[in-house]
Motif scaffolding. Sequence first.
Motif, mmCIF file in Angstrom:
data_model
loop_
_atom_site.group_PDB
_atom_site.id
_atom_site.type_symbol
_atom_site.label_atom_id
_atom_site.label_comp_id
_atom_site.label_asym_id
_atom_site.label_seq_id
_atom_site.Cartn_x
_atom_site.Cartn_y
_atom_site.Cartn_z
ATOM 1 N N LYS A 307 -0.462 3.118 1.274
ATOM 2 C CA LYS A 307 -1.563 2.776 0.387
ATOM 3 C C LYS A 307 -1.038 2.702 -1.037
ATOM 4 C CE LYS A 307 -6.471 3.690 -0.145
ATOM 5 N NZ LYS A 307 -7.602 4.567 0.279
ATOM 6 N N VAL A 308 -0.380 1.574 -1.354
ATOM 7 C CA VAL A 308 0.148 1.352 -2.703
ATOM 8 C C VAL A 308 -0.411 0.037 -3.228
ATOM 9 C CG1 VAL A 308 2.248 2.671 -2.317
ATOM 10 C CG2 VAL A 308 2.226 0.250 -1.778
ATOM 11 N N SER A 309 -0.624 -0.018 -4.543
ATOM 12 C CA SER A 309 -1.235 -1.206 -5.143
ATOM 13 C C SER A 309 -0.238 -2.323 -5.375
ATOM 14 C CB SER A 309 -1.895 -0.830 -6.478
ATOM 15 O OG SER A 309 -0.948 -0.231 -7.354
ATOM 16 N N ALA A 310 1.055 -1.984 -5.465
ATOM 17 C CA ALA A 310 2.083 -2.990 -5.737
ATOM 18 C C ALA A 310 3.412 -2.502 -5.184
ATOM 19 C CB ALA A 310 2.192 -3.255 -7.236
ATOM 20 N N ALA A 311 4.362 -3.437 -5.055
ATOM 21 C CA ALA A 311 5.700 -3.080 -4.595
ATOM 22 C C ALA A 311 6.357 -2.150 -5.605
ATOM 23 C CB ALA A 311 6.538 -4.336 -4.407
ATOM 24 N N SER A 312 7.351 -1.406 -5.135
ATOM 25 C CA SER A 312 8.041 -0.456 -6.009
ATOM 26 C C SER A 312 8.736 -1.196 -7.152
ATOM 27 C CB SER A 312 9.083 0.327 -5.211
ATOM 28 O OG SER A 312 9.883 1.110 -6.058
ATOM 29 N N PRO A 313 8.510 -0.767 -8.418
ATOM 30 C CA PRO A 313 9.170 -1.422 -9.544
ATOM 31 C C PRO A 313 10.667 -1.150 -9.594
ATOM 32 C CG PRO A 313 7.975 0.528 -10.276
ATOM 33 C CD PRO A 313 7.635 0.333 -8.834
ATOM 34 N N SER A 314 11.114 -0.083 -8.939
ATOM 35 C CA SER A 314 12.532 0.262 -8.912
ATOM 36 C C SER A 314 12.865 0.853 -7.548
ATOM 37 C CB SER A 314 12.873 1.277 -10.011
ATOM 38 O OG SER A 314 14.201 1.719 -9.879
ATOM 39 N N HIS A 340 2.456 10.575 -1.907
ATOM 40 C CA HIS A 340 1.507 10.513 -0.802
ATOM 41 C C HIS A 340 2.043 11.285 0.397
ATOM 42 C CE1 HIS A 340 -1.151 7.639 -2.693
ATOM 43 N NE2 HIS A 340 -0.185 6.746 -2.825
ATOM 44 N N ILE A 341 1.167 12.022 1.064
ATOM 45 C CA ILE A 341 1.486 12.710 2.318
ATOM 46 C C ILE A 341 0.777 11.977 3.452
ATOM 47 C CG2 ILE A 341 1.502 14.905 3.553
ATOM 48 C CD1 ILE A 341 3.025 14.990 0.914
ATOM 49 N N TYR A 342 1.501 11.653 4.515
ATOM 50 C CA TYR A 342 0.930 10.968 5.671
ATOM 51 C C TYR A 342 1.121 11.799 6.928
ATOM 52 C CZ TYR A 342 0.688 6.707 2.836
ATOM 53 O OH TYR A 342 0.398 5.785 1.860
ATOM 54 N N ASP A 343 0.103 11.779 7.799
ATOM 55 C CA ASP A 343 0.217 12.364 9.130
ATOM 56 C C ASP A 343 0.452 11.218 10.108
ATOM 57 O OD1 ASP A 343 0.033 13.622 11.544
ATOM 58 O OD2 ASP A 343 -1.849 14.671 11.125
ATOM 59 N N THR A 344 1.668 11.055 10.566
ATOM 60 C CA THR A 344 2.027 9.896 11.398
ATOM 61 C C THR A 344 1.402 9.956 12.788
ATOM 62 O OG1 THR A 344 4.049 10.961 12.231
ATOM 63 C CG2 THR A 344 4.231 9.702 10.187
ATOM 64 N N ARG A 345 0.916 11.115 13.194
ATOM 65 C CA ARG A 345 0.319 11.234 14.532
ATOM 66 C C ARG A 345 -0.993 10.452 14.625
ATOM 67 N NH1 ARG A 345 0.141 17.636 14.680
ATOM 68 N NH2 ARG A 345 -0.766 17.101 12.645
ATOM 69 N N SER A 346 -1.627 10.189 13.472
ATOM 70 C CA SER A 346 -2.909 9.483 13.488
ATOM 71 C C SER A 346 -2.766 7.989 13.235
ATOM 72 C CB SER A 346 -3.839 10.086 12.424
ATOM 73 O OG SER A 346 -3.296 9.910 11.115
ATOM 74 N N TRP A 347 -1.507 7.510 13.113
ATOM 75 C CA TRP A 347 -1.312 6.092 12.822
ATOM 76 C C TRP A 347 -1.661 5.221 14.019
ATOM 77 C CZ3 TRP A 347 4.073 5.503 10.032
ATOM 78 C CH2 TRP A 347 3.980 6.080 8.760
ATOM 79 N N PRO A 348 -2.293 4.067 13.747
ATOM 80 C CA PRO A 348 -2.439 3.074 14.814
ATOM 81 C C PRO A 348 -1.098 2.400 15.078
ATOM 82 C CG PRO A 348 -3.249 2.208 12.736
ATOM 83 C CD PRO A 348 -2.905 3.646 12.482
ATOM 84 N N VAL A 349 -0.947 1.831 16.262
ATOM 85 C CA VAL A 349 0.304 1.159 16.612
ATOM 86 C C VAL A 349 0.387 -0.212 15.961
ATOM 87 C CG1 VAL A 349 1.742 0.379 18.546
ATOM 88 C CG2 VAL A 349 0.307 2.404 18.804
ATOM 89 N N SER A 350 -0.731 -0.729 15.478
ATOM 90 C CA SER A 350 -0.806 -2.120 15.034
ATOM 91 C C SER A 350 -0.158 -2.395 13.686
ATOM 92 C CB SER A 350 -2.277 -2.555 14.962
ATOM 93 O OG SER A 350 -2.994 -1.719 14.062
ATOM 94 N N GLY A 351 0.220 -1.359 12.945
ATOM 95 C CA GLY A 351 0.842 -1.585 11.649
ATOM 96 C C GLY A 351 -0.142 -1.784 10.518
ATOM 97 N N GLU A 352 -1.363 -1.274 10.654
ATOM 98 C CA GLU A 352 -2.365 -1.408 9.601
ATOM 99 C C GLU A 352 -2.096 -0.407 8.486
ATOM 100 O OE1 GLU A 352 -6.017 -0.775 11.614
ATOM 101 O OE2 GLU A 352 -5.929 -2.660 12.750
ATOM 102 N N ALA A 354 -2.260 2.791 6.397
ATOM 103 C CA ALA A 354 -2.505 4.180 6.759
ATOM 104 C C ALA A 354 -3.140 4.917 5.585
ATOM 105 C CB ALA A 354 -1.196 4.864 7.154
ATOM 106 N N GLU A 355 -4.069 5.771 5.891
ATOM 107 C CA GLU A 355 -4.740 6.573 4.859
ATOM 108 C C GLU A 355 -3.943 7.849 4.627
ATOM 109 O OE1 GLU A 355 -7.591 7.244 1.974
ATOM 110 O OE2 GLU A 355 -7.402 5.490 3.279
ATOM 111 N N PRO A 356 -3.576 8.161 3.379
ATOM 112 C CA PRO A 356 -2.821 9.387 3.124
ATOM 113 C C PRO A 356 -3.635 10.626 3.489
ATOM 114 C CG PRO A 356 -2.746 7.919 1.212
ATOM 115 C CD PRO A 356 -3.778 7.367 2.138
ATOM 116 N N LEU A 357 -2.935 11.616 3.983
ATOM 117 C CA LEU A 357 -3.552 12.912 4.233
ATOM 118 C C LEU A 357 -3.869 13.600 2.907
ATOM 119 C CD1 LEU A 357 -4.215 15.176 6.359
ATOM 120 C CD2 LEU A 357 -1.855 15.965 6.034
ATOM 121 N N PHE A 358 -2.980 13.416 1.917
ATOM 122 C CA PHE A 358 -3.175 13.989 0.586
ATOM 123 C C PHE A 358 -2.349 13.182 -0.400
ATOM 124 C CE2 PHE A 358 -2.297 16.862 -2.946
ATOM 125 C CZ PHE A 358 -3.555 17.396 -3.190
ATOM 126 N N SER A 359 -2.828 13.105 -1.643
ATOM 127 C CA SER A 359 -2.096 12.409 -2.713
ATOM 128 C C SER A 359 -2.003 13.311 -3.936
ATOM 129 C CB SER A 359 -2.791 11.097 -3.091
ATOM 130 O OG SER A 359 -2.830 10.203 -2.006
#
Length: 411
Positions: A307-314, A340-352, A354-359
């Motif tokens: 969940k990022v608004s733009a590509a990494s500037p560096s 961002h913290i992500y819980d990968t166990r809740s990720w869909p397989v489709s590559g959509e 992902a909502e961070p667990l915490f930011s």
Amino acid sequence: AVGGLGAAGLAREGEERFCHVTPWPLGGARWAGMAAESAEDWLLESLRLYNDLHVFELQEPTRVIEWIGEKSVCVAGYENSRRNEILQLLLPQKLYVKEKQGLCPERDFKVERGGFSDRPVYSLRHVPDTSLLVTSGPPDSSLQVWQLAAEDTDVIKCASTIPTGNDSKKPWTKIATTLARTPCVLHGSRVNNVQITEIESKKNIYTAASSISDEVSSLEFLDCNTLLACCVNGQLCLADVRQPQSPLGDASIPWALSGEQWCMGVSPGVQGSDVNAPAIARLSSGGQLTLTDLRNISKLLKSARCKVSAASPSTEFLCVSWAPVLDGCLAVSGFNGTVHIYDTRSWPVSGEEAEPLFSHKGHILSGMDNGGGFPLVTTHAWHPWKSRMLLSAASDGSLHVWDWAESHKNS
């Protein structure tokens, strides 16, 4: 709790001083870059979101946070136009005691040791169970070996330099360390010059037999006999050092994700704690995350968009790391002032997406950098045994230690 380190120093030759690390006062200039109302809202919200939040300011920004045991970390500057400090900082007592404490007498970082590097420090690794550090950075690909001083002195000394045979036109060297039978460093800037060198003797004990000349973004020892490299283009290369003439096996990113730059993080599960856990996470400059099982690196287990608004500037600051305690969780930074913290166990397989667990947004909200823009997170590191505690650093010199509350997730 917002704490800080008062003016502290270590003498070198009676003249130079290390580490002027100061607190960020709640009403000070660091908060002037944002509206008072936003600052107040975030401070009040932090009481709910964090079990602990400590905000410090280094004299110069760092892009490395390396644990030395369980009580201290090393940081180092990366500026090109000046000498850079290398510091070993002891954490506040509250952050490393294993039993519950009331009021702790020491709430600040303590400078244990320090030294100066004549070049920028882009990578720093501690050799396990030794007092040795290895660093790398421009203007060439050589490695510097440092000795953490004995108890009777507080200076980090440069013990030796390991030449790599690469000229200054090639990328700076990526490194990883292991103790094995003798202290060794894995290093290389491109796949075809990845090698392992004994630190003390400077003897080369392994050279990758590969025709791939792609630039390397990350290197890791999986164990004393197995190494893994991630190329900037996302390709993974696996090698067994017991077979020095065998080429590195490889696994490429799907063509649809080509054109982006990649780095990787390797799960502690590789060491055998959970053989079923996905071991390798790859992060792209466009915010793509992929998970791969070490047993079949040519196949993706899962993928998602950060969940990022733009590509990494560096791309130099891209960082992805697995939690050593929280199963299936990883941290991502390098796109802005957020971790961002992500819980990968809740990720869909489709590559959509992902909502961070915490930011953790503290680096954005705690002030503006010297150029008038928002600070960029340069690196982060998990606490080795406190499950939700991380350290993060940003381009404005801020250093945060934070432990998010388990009961609070992103809204």
